[in-house]
Design an enzyme around this catalytic site. Structure first.
Site, short mmCIF file in Angstrom:
data_model
loop_
_atom_site.label_atom_id
_atom_site.label_comp_id
_atom_site.label_asym_id
_atom_site.label_seq_id
_atom_site.Cartn_x
_atom_site.Cartn_y
_atom_site.Cartn_z
N ASP A 1 -6.88 -5.43 -5.53
CA ASP A 1 -8.08 -4.82 -4.34
C ASP A 1 -8.73 -4.14 -4.71
OD1 ASP A 1 -8.76 -5.21 -1.77
OD2 ASP A 1 -7.47 -4.93 -0.56
N LEU A 2 -9.84 -4.08 -5.57
CA LEU A 2 -10.78 -2.88 -6.25
C LEU A 2 -11.58 -2.65 -5.18
CD1 LEU A 2 -8.71 -1.95 -10.19
CD2 LEU A 2 -8.39 -1.55 -7.67
N LYS A 3 -12.20 -3.94 -4.86
CA LYS A 3 -13.09 -3.67 -3.89
C LYS A 3 -14.29 -2.71 -4.75
CE LYS A 3 -11.40 -3.90 0.62
NZ LYS A 3 -9.77 -4.08 0.41
N ARG B 1 -2.04 -10.64 12.30
CA ARG B 1 -0.25 -9.01 12.81
C ARG B 1 -0.25 -9.99 13.67
NH1 ARG B 1 -2.01 -6.14 10.50
NH2 ARG B 1 -1.76 -3.75 10.46
N LYS C 1 -0.55 -8.03 -3.44
CA LYS C 1 -1.88 -8.04 -3.51
C LYS C 1 -1.66 -5.84 -3.38
CE LYS C 1 -4.95 -6.05 0.41
NZ LYS C 1 -5.29 -5.06 -0.46
N GLN D 1 -7.04 -2.28 12.48
CA GLN D 1 -7.85 -2.98 12.67
C GLN D 1 -8.43 -3.80 13.51
OE1 GLN D 1 -7.51 -4.76 9.56
NE2 GLN D 1 -6.58 -4.63 8.25
N GLY E 1 0.11 -6.86 5.15
CA GLY E 1 0.73 -5.44 4.36
C GLY E 1 2.11 -5.00 5.55
N ARG E 2 1.61 -3.78 6.43
CA ARG E 2 1.86 -3.16 7.37
C ARG E 2 3.44 -4.49 8.22
NH1 ARG E 2 -2.55 0.44 8.70
NH2 ARG E 2 -3.41 -1.34 9.03
N THR F 1 -11.83 -5.99 7.71
CA THR F 1 -11.58 -6.76 9.35
C THR F 1 -11.77 -4.86 9.98
OG1 THR F 1 -9.08 -6.28 8.45
CG2 THR F 1 -10.51 -8.11 8.43
N ASP G 1 -21.43 -1.38 -7.25
CA ASP G 1 -21.42 -0.35 -8.01
C ASP G 1 -22.89 -0.71 -8.12
OD1 ASP G 1 -22.02 2.54 -9.46
OD2 ASP G 1 -20.16 2.46 -9.16
N ASP H 1 0.60 -1.50 -0.20
CA ASP H 1 0.02 0.22 -0.09
C ASP H 1 0.61 1.37 0.10
OD1 ASP H 1 -2.45 -1.04 -0.11
OD2 ASP H 1 -2.43 -1.95 2.03
O1 LIG Z 1 -9.71 -6.72 0.44
C1 LIG Z 1 -8.78 -6.57 1.41
O2 LIG Z 1 -7.31 -6.95 1.15
C2 LIG Z 1 -8.91 -6.70 2.82
C3 LIG Z 1 -10.18 -6.91 3.09
C4 LIG Z 1 -10.54 -6.39 5.19
O3 LIG Z 1 -11.45 -6.37 5.58
N1 LIG Z 1 -9.53 -5.51 5.65
C5 LIG Z 1 -8.32 -5.41 5.02
O4 LIG Z 1 -7.61 -4.67 5.59
N2 LIG Z 1 -7.97 -5.21 4.08
C6 LIG Z 1 -7.25 -5.44 3.32
O5 LIG Z 1 -5.66 -5.64 3.60
C7 LIG Z 1 -4.52 -4.80 4.28
C8 LIG Z 1 -3.97 -4.84 5.22
O6 LIG Z 1 -3.27 -4.07 5.32
P1 LIG Z 1 -2.09 -4.24 7.03
O7 LIG Z 1 -3.39 -3.69 8.38
O8 LIG Z 1 -1.32 -3.26 6.75
O9 LIG Z 1 -1.34 -5.53 7.24
C9 LIG Z 1 -4.98 -3.68 3.49
O10 LIG Z 1 -4.89 -3.52 1.99
C10 LIG Z 1 -6.32 -3.91 3.61
O11 LIG Z 1 -6.80 -2.99 2.07
#
Ligand SMILES: O=C(O)c1cc(=O)[nH]c(=O)n1[C@@H]1O[C@H](COP(=O)(O)O)[C@@H](O)[C@H]1O
Length: 223
Positions: A58-60, A174, A31, A183, A203-204, A114, A63, A9
């Site tokens: 991951d464009l969710k 985590r 992702k 989260q 991610g992070r 989440t 519409d 991200d």
């Molecule tokens: O669709 C997703 O990937 C997603 C859905 C969800 O419910 N929660 C969620 O955190 N994500 C994605 O998962 C990644 C989580 O990132 P971190 O929290 O940094 O590990 C982010 O890129 C969010 O956009």
């Protein structure tokens, strides 16, 4: 297959390419989400894809059915391994999204983010608890012909039981003791994998580590 997809991200395309290249062989895929896509578009996605790692776009999408199907067709040239849509878009949107995607692309429906808890659902008029709402939307996704869902590690075991051949993407992960940030429904990567997650989105905990490749190896070592 390595189940870890690293969520890159960032708006910076070079940083994304460098990070993906440094994680090749250590993660199963990358992702790319709204932040990256808003800044760099399909051309930026293609640059990261050139590193050879599978791409989870991951464009969710959420519409009316025609708009989502058209957007899906516009993304087809990128041949993403996975694309997300929002289950709350409803059955017709989900069916048309799947019909418009390349056959090899897994289309998965985001159920309850989440970052939301029961209080957040209540504030948008959803009286159900997160687990119950995930169950409902998972059944809708399955019956609409999708490949799977996105849910938290707290719900994946029950979802997997109700949909044995479903594909389950789990973010909100985590390693124990680390900061959960924004989260709210969080489990460890190991718990999610043991509960039946197909893909672990992280991610992070990887991207913000001093040595991302080492952090990814450490996480893989716990699975
Ligand atoms: O669709 C997703 O990937 C997603 C859905 C969800 O419910 N929660 C969620 O955190 N994500 C994605 O998962 C990644 C989580 O990132 P971190 O929290 O940094 O590990 C982010 O890129 C969010 O956009």
């Amino acid at each position: 297959m390595n189940p870890v997809f690293v969520a890159i991200d960032t708006p910076d395309p070079q940083q994304a390419v460098d990070l993906a290249a440094s994680l090749r062989g250590t993660v199963g895929g990358v992702k790319l989400g709204l932040e990256f896509f808003a800044a760099n578009g399909p051309a930026g996605v293609a640059k990261v894809a050139a590193t050879g790692l599978p791409i989870f776009l991951d464009l969710k999408l959420h519409d009316i059915p025609n708009t989502v199907a058209s957007a899906m067709r516009a993304l087809a040239d990128l041949r993403p391994a996975i694309v997300t849509v929002h289950a709350a878009g409803g059955r017709a949107m989900l069916e048309q999204a799947k019909a418009a995607a390349p056959v090899e692309t897994k289309v998965v429906a985001v159920t309850v983010l989440t970052s939301l808890d029961a209080g957040d659902l209540d504030s948008i008029g959803v009286a159900a608890a997160p687990a119950e709402q995930v169950e409902r939307l998972a059944a809708l996704a399955r019956d609409s012909g999708l490949d799977g869902i996105v849910c938290s590690g707290a719900e994946v075991e029950a979802a997997h039981r109700a949909w044995p051949d479903g594909f389950f993407v789990v973010p909100g992960l985590r390693p124990s003791g680390s900061d959960s940030g924004d989260q709210k429904r969080v489990v460890t990567p190991r718990q999610a994998r043991a509960s039946g997650a197909s893909v672990l989105v992280i991610g992070r905990p990887i991207t913000k580590a001093e040595d991302p490749a080492q952090a990814a190896r450490d996480i893989a070592g716990t699975l």
